[in-house]
Scaffold this motif. Sequence first.
Motif, PDB file in Angstrom:
ATOM      1  N   VAL A 124      21.349  22.553   5.860  1.00 14.18           N
ATOM      2  CA  VAL A 124      20.696  21.250   6.052  1.00 14.18           C
ATOM      3  C   VAL A 124      21.736  20.197   6.441  1.00 14.18           C
ATOM      4  CG1 VAL A 124      19.387  19.429   4.887  1.00 14.18           C
ATOM      5  CG2 VAL A 124      18.858  21.829   4.425  1.00 14.18           C
ATOM      6  N   ASN A 125      21.420  19.430   7.468  1.00 15.53           N
ATOM      7  CA  ASN A 125      22.297  18.351   7.924  1.00 15.53           C
ATOM      8  C   ASN A 125      21.803  17.027   7.316  1.00 15.53           C
ATOM      9  OD1 ASN A 125      23.532  16.291   9.390  1.00 15.53           O
ATOM     10  ND2 ASN A 125      23.702  17.553  11.236  1.00 15.53           N
TER      11      ASN A 125
ATOM     12  N   ILE B 163      11.024  20.564   5.937  1.00 18.00           N
ATOM     13  CA  ILE B 163      12.113  19.746   6.473  1.00 18.00           C
ATOM     14  C   ILE B 163      12.006  19.719   7.993  1.00 18.00           C
ATOM     15  CG2 ILE B 163      13.733  21.707   6.492  1.00 18.00           C
ATOM     16  CD1 ILE B 163      15.885  19.596   5.555  1.00 18.00           C
ATOM     17  N   ASN B 164      12.364  18.610   8.591  1.00 19.51           N
ATOM     18  CA  ASN B 164      12.340  18.525  10.064  1.00 19.51           C
ATOM     19  C   ASN B 164      13.263  19.591  10.656  1.00 19.51           C
ATOM     20  OD1 ASN B 164      10.688  16.345   9.839  1.00 19.51           O
ATOM     21  ND2 ASN B 164      12.032  14.912  10.922  1.00 19.51           N
ATOM     22  N   GLU B 165      12.749  20.266  11.678  1.00 19.94           N
ATOM     23  CA  GLU B 165      13.498  21.342  12.333  1.00 19.94           C
ATOM     24  C   GLU B 165      14.898  20.903  12.759  1.00 19.94           C
ATOM     25  OE1 GLU B 165      10.583  24.271  14.660  1.00 19.94           O
ATOM     26  OE2 GLU B 165      11.635  22.827  15.945  1.00 19.94           O
TER      27      GLU B 165
ATOM     28  N   ASP C  62      19.595  11.112   6.894  1.00 16.85           N
ATOM     29  CA  ASP C  62      19.938   9.697   6.681  1.00 16.85           C
ATOM     30  C   ASP C  62      19.067   9.056   5.586  1.00 16.85           C
ATOM     31  OD1 ASP C  62      21.244   7.309   7.062  1.00 16.85           O
ATOM     32  OD2 ASP C  62      20.035   6.702   8.783  1.00 16.85           O
ATOM     33  N   PRO C  63      19.091   9.655   4.361  1.00 17.27           N
ATOM     34  CA  PRO C  63      18.187   9.155   3.317  1.00 17.27           C
ATOM     35  C   PRO C  63      18.486   7.714   2.918  1.00 17.27           C
ATOM     36  CG  PRO C  63      19.663  10.846   2.415  1.00 17.27           C
ATOM     37  CD  PRO C  63      19.998  10.703   3.868  1.00 17.27           C
ATOM     38  N   LEU C  64      17.446   7.073   2.464  1.00 11.89           N
ATOM     39  CA  LEU C  64      17.536   5.668   2.077  1.00 11.89           C
ATOM     40  C   LEU C  64      17.808   5.600   0.571  1.00 11.89           C
ATOM     41  CD1 LEU C  64      16.976   2.787   3.185  1.00 11.89           C
ATOM     42  CD2 LEU C  64      14.571   3.167   2.612  1.00 11.89           C
ATOM     43  N   ALA C  65      18.813   4.822   0.186  1.00 14.48           N
ATOM     44  CA  ALA C  65      19.108   4.657  -1.242  1.00 14.48           C
ATOM     45  C   ALA C  65      18.605   3.291  -1.706  1.00 14.48           C
ATOM     46  CB  ALA C  65      20.608   4.761  -1.472  1.00 14.48           C
ATOM     47  N   TYR C  66      18.336   3.208  -3.007  1.00 15.28           N
ATOM     48  CA  TYR C  66      17.900   1.940  -3.607  1.00 15.28           C
ATOM     49  C   TYR C  66      18.821   1.666  -4.794  1.00 15.28           C
ATOM     50  CZ  TYR C  66      14.762  -1.403  -5.911  1.00 15.28           C
ATOM     51  OH  TYR C  66      14.227  -2.522  -6.506  1.00 15.28           O
TER      52      TYR C  66
ATOM     53  N   ILE D 111      -1.259  22.333  -1.232  1.00 14.16           N
ATOM     54  CA  ILE D 111      -2.066  21.350  -1.971  1.00 14.16           C
ATOM     55  C   ILE D 111      -2.888  20.514  -0.979  1.00 14.16           C
ATOM     56  CG2 ILE D 111      -0.368  21.257  -3.864  1.00 14.16           C
ATOM     57  CD1 ILE D 111       0.581  18.559  -2.781  1.00 14.16           C
ATOM     58  N   SER D 112      -3.792  19.708  -1.527  1.00 16.41           N
ATOM     59  CA  SER D 112      -4.672  18.911  -0.650  1.00 16.41           C
ATOM     60  C   SER D 112      -4.022  17.618  -0.178  1.00 16.41           C
ATOM     61  CB  SER D 112      -5.961  18.549  -1.386  1.00 16.41           C
ATOM     62  OG  SER D 112      -6.593  19.711  -1.838  1.00 16.41           O
ATOM     63  N   ALA D 113      -3.119  17.049  -0.992  1.00 16.98           N
ATOM     64  CA  ALA D 113      -2.478  15.778  -0.593  1.00 16.98           C
ATOM     65  C   ALA D 113      -1.651  16.010   0.674  1.00 16.98           C
ATOM     66  CB  ALA D 113      -1.582  15.290  -1.726  1.00 16.98           C
ATOM     67  N   PRO D 114      -1.630  15.029   1.586  1.00 14.91           N
ATOM     68  CA  PRO D 114      -0.912  15.212   2.854  1.00 14.91           C
ATOM     69  C   PRO D 114       0.592  14.937   2.748  1.00 14.91           C
ATOM     70  CG  PRO D 114      -1.966  13.074   2.826  1.00 14.91           C
ATOM     71  CD  PRO D 114      -2.319  13.727   1.519  1.00 14.91           C
ATOM     72  N   LEU D 115       1.355  15.569   3.646  1.00 16.56           N
ATOM     73  CA  LEU D 115       2.763  15.228   3.840  1.00 16.56           C
ATOM     74  C   LEU D 115       2.790  13.974   4.707  1.00 16.56           C
ATOM     75  CD1 LEU D 115       4.111  18.686   5.181  1.00 16.56           C
ATOM     76  CD2 LEU D 115       3.589  18.069   2.802  1.00 16.56           C
ATOM     77  N   ILE D 116       3.917  13.274   4.713  1.00 22.03           N
ATOM     78  CA  ILE D 116       4.111  12.156   5.639  1.00 22.03           C
ATOM     79  C   ILE D 116       5.008  12.643   6.769  1.00 22.03           C
ATOM     80  CG2 ILE D 116       4.962   9.800   5.918  1.00 22.03           C
ATOM     81  CD1 ILE D 116       4.376   9.345   2.929  1.00 22.03           C
ATOM     82  N   LYS D 117       4.445  12.687   7.977  1.00 17.53           N
ATOM     83  CA  LYS D 117       5.150  13.245   9.138  1.00 17.53           C
ATOM     84  C   LYS D 117       6.499  12.569   9.384  1.00 17.53           C
ATOM     85  CE  LYS D 117       4.486  14.061  14.064  1.00 17.53           C
ATOM     86  NZ  LYS D 117       3.760  13.617  15.252  1.00 17.53           N
ATOM     87  N   GLU D 118       6.548  11.258   9.267  1.00 18.49           N
ATOM     88  CA  GLU D 118       7.751  10.488   9.613  1.00 18.49           C
ATOM     89  C   GLU D 118       8.902  10.690   8.624  1.00 18.49           C
ATOM     90  OE1 GLU D 118       4.646   9.409   9.717  1.00 18.49           O
ATOM     91  OE2 GLU D 118       4.367   8.928  11.838  1.00 18.49           O
ATOM     92  N   CYS D 119       8.660  11.356   7.491  1.00 17.27           N
ATOM     93  CA  CYS D 119       9.732  11.603   6.511  1.00 17.27           C
ATOM     94  C   CYS D 119      10.300  13.002   6.746  1.00 17.27           C
ATOM     95  CB  CYS D 119       9.189  11.511   5.093  1.00 17.27           C
ATOM     96  SG  CYS D 119       8.653   9.851   4.650  1.00 17.27           S
ATOM     97  N   PRO D 120      11.634  13.148   6.887  1.00 24.11           N
ATOM     98  CA  PRO D 120      12.210  14.447   7.242  1.00 24.11           C
ATOM     99  C   PRO D 120      12.143  15.506   6.140  1.00 24.11           C
ATOM    100  CG  PRO D 120      13.933  12.789   6.982  1.00 24.11           C
ATOM    101  CD  PRO D 120      12.621  12.063   6.917  1.00 24.11           C
TER     102      PRO D 120
END
Length: 188
Positions: A155-156, A144-146, A161-165, A107-116
């Motif tokens: 997947v580790n 996913i980050n290598e 380390d996902p963020l919860a709300y 797709i055209s929308a970008p990924l966010i590099k800093e998000c795994p």
Amino acid sequence: MNKVQLKANTYLCPVPAALVSCQDKGGRPNIITIAWTGVVCSDPPMLSISIRPSRYSHGIIKEAGEFVVNIPSADIIRKVDLCGIISGRDSDKFEKAGLTPLPASHISAPLIKECPINMECRLAEIVPLGVHDMFLGEIVATHINEDCVDDSGKVNVGKIDPLAYTPPDRSYRSMGDVLGSYGFARKA
Ligand SMILES: Cc1cc2nc3c(=O)[nH]c(=O)nc-3n(C[C@H](O)[C@H](O)[C@H](O)COP(=O)(O)O)c2cc1C
């Protein structure tokens, strides 16, 4: 323990604190912090994000028909909060938050590099519900980050380390310890 009855409320918790990236037809990207998101189907893989029509991202995603759901790690909590309190109408959130757009594959929308984790989605349907419209998206590619995947492809999640709300107190939280895994209760 006695119960106290509250008014009907969205106290589902925890929920993810996700960063959704999108891009308008002119090629200008934006990011919106989204807590109202969830998996709605495994095959085809689909998820939902609910967005108020007043958000700048609402019109962009409606028009472009695509978006990326990015899962941030706890260490970028300030960037996650920032993207949820300023609007792309007024500023470039990639620049303001110090986040990096990466080209997506489908797709055209970008990924966010800093998000795994990054899930590219094509808009399947918009369901008006009330103050939020629910955008149903089919996941067409997942990144996913290598360093978060081992040699066997496992997947580790600890590394992600996902963020919860937690909606009842509007807090961000980290995930804590692994307590068990799917089906472990079958074992003696
Ligand atoms: C933790 C958090 C969760 C949020 N979840 C949602 C959500 O699920 N849906 C929504 O419409 N807005 C949500 N918001 C508010 C938007 O992120 C915020 O209004 C943002 O500035 C909109 O950006 P935009 O105008 O560039 O689209 C949330 C904000 C925070 C801080």
